[in-house]
Design a protein around this motif. Structure first.
Motif, PDB file in Angstrom:
ATOM      1  N   ASP A   2       1.006  -1.136  -0.014  1.00  0.00           N
ATOM      2  CA  ASP A   2       0.078   0.024  -0.012  1.00  0.00           C
ATOM      3  C   ASP A   2       0.883   1.069  -0.041  1.00  0.00           C
ATOM      4  O   ASP A   2       1.784   1.194   0.593  1.00  0.00           O
ATOM      5  CB  ASP A   2      -0.941  -0.101   1.244  1.00  0.00           C
ATOM      6  N   ILE A   3       0.381   2.441  -0.632  1.00  0.00           N
ATOM      7  CA  ILE A   3       1.320   3.627  -0.661  1.00  0.00           C
ATOM      8  C   ILE A   3       1.503   4.360   0.449  1.00  0.00           C
ATOM      9  O   ILE A   3       2.665   4.680   0.750  1.00  0.00           O
ATOM     10  CB  ILE A   3       0.678   4.365  -1.872  1.00  0.00           C
ATOM     11  N   ASN A   4       0.408   4.140   1.421  1.00  0.00           N
ATOM     12  CA  ASN A   4       0.633   4.800   2.548  1.00  0.00           C
ATOM     13  C   ASN A   4       1.755   3.908   3.529  1.00  0.00           C
ATOM     14  O   ASN A   4       2.318   4.503   4.446  1.00  0.00           O
ATOM     15  CB  ASN A   4      -0.769   4.722   3.225  1.00  0.00           C
ATOM     16  N   GLN A   5       1.567   2.678   3.321  1.00  0.00           N
ATOM     17  CA  GLN A   5       2.560   1.658   4.110  1.00  0.00           C
ATOM     18  C   GLN A   5       4.076   2.041   3.728  1.00  0.00           C
ATOM     19  O   GLN A   5       5.136   2.259   4.403  1.00  0.00           O
ATOM     20  CB  GLN A   5       2.183   0.545   4.049  1.00  0.00           C
ATOM     21  N   LEU A   6       4.128   2.342   2.289  1.00  0.00           N
ATOM     22  CA  LEU A   6       5.229   2.544   1.563  1.00  0.00           C
ATOM     23  C   LEU A   6       6.009   3.755   2.250  1.00  0.00           C
ATOM     24  O   LEU A   6       7.045   3.775   2.432  1.00  0.00           O
ATOM     25  CB  LEU A   6       5.222   2.500   0.015  1.00  0.00           C
ATOM     26  N   ILE A   7       5.134   4.821   2.217  1.00  0.00           N
ATOM     27  CA  ILE A   7       5.697   6.159   2.521  1.00  0.00           C
ATOM     28  C   ILE A   7       5.986   6.114   4.280  1.00  0.00           C
ATOM     29  O   ILE A   7       7.013   6.590   4.601  1.00  0.00           O
ATOM     30  CB  ILE A   7       4.569   7.301   2.611  1.00  0.00           C
TER      31      ILE A   7
END
Length: 190
Positions: A2-7
């Protein structure tokens, strides 16, 4: 991922690598300690402005917050397929950012942006640990971009080049979304 997890994992890894406490990063960035904590846990979708402040305080580019870290498993692929490209939407303006470049390390990064009509995003650039140059090639719509003391209106086919070491504002004055390609090159300071 997930993009928020990556960030979240990138911000945490960068903060720990620089041996900064949450309080120290908050003081450097101007972002509250509680907001940073929520971002690092993947419980908050930070705005582009907040991510830019964190990137500046960590001494990296905003684009680097959307990349897999050094601890990513296996060697990165030189291919980035459309279904694996990280897509992020700024919760404040609604602009959509797609990381086009593959994870393989390269000084060039390509990003596609779809910017909603009537929206504006301003970045107060902070001195980084590297020199970053940006080119914006407008594909559809109209964009007003200011960098430092310069201001330009872009129409389809126009391409604007500037350094990221100055305040930058992106605005879509039109009635339709603007779509553009961003090319970023980051060079270490000589």
């Amino acid at each position: 991922m997930d993009i928020n997890q990556l960030i979240a994992s990138r911000v945490l890894a960068l903060r720990e690598a620089r041996q900064l406490s949450l309080t120290a990063l908050a003081e450097r960035s101007g972002v509250s300690r509680s907001n940073i904590s929520l971002i690092e846990r993947g419980e908050s979708s930070a705005t582009a402005t907040v991510l830019d402040k964190l990137a500046g305080a960590l001494g990296v580019t905003l684009a680097s917050l959307f990349e897999a870290g050094e601890d990513a498993p296996a060697a990165p692929s030189p291919l980035s397929t459309a279904d694996t490209q990280a897509v992020w939407t700024d919760p404040a303006s609604g602009y959509v950012r797609r990381q086009l470049s593959p994870a393989a390390r390269s000084p060039l990064q390509l990003v596609e942006v779809i910017f909603p009509p009537g929206q504006r995003v301003a970045y107060d650039q902070v001195r980084r640990e590297a020199d970053t140059y940006q080119q914006v090639w407008l594909l559809e719509g109209t964009m007003d971009i200011s960098a430092g003391d310069g201001s330009w209106r872009l129409h389809p086919g126009d391409c604007l080049a500037f350094r990221e070491d100055q305040p930058i504002t992106y605005a879509n004055p039109g009635a339709v979304p603007a779509r553009y390609l961003v090319g970023l090159v980051t060079l270490p300071f000589a």
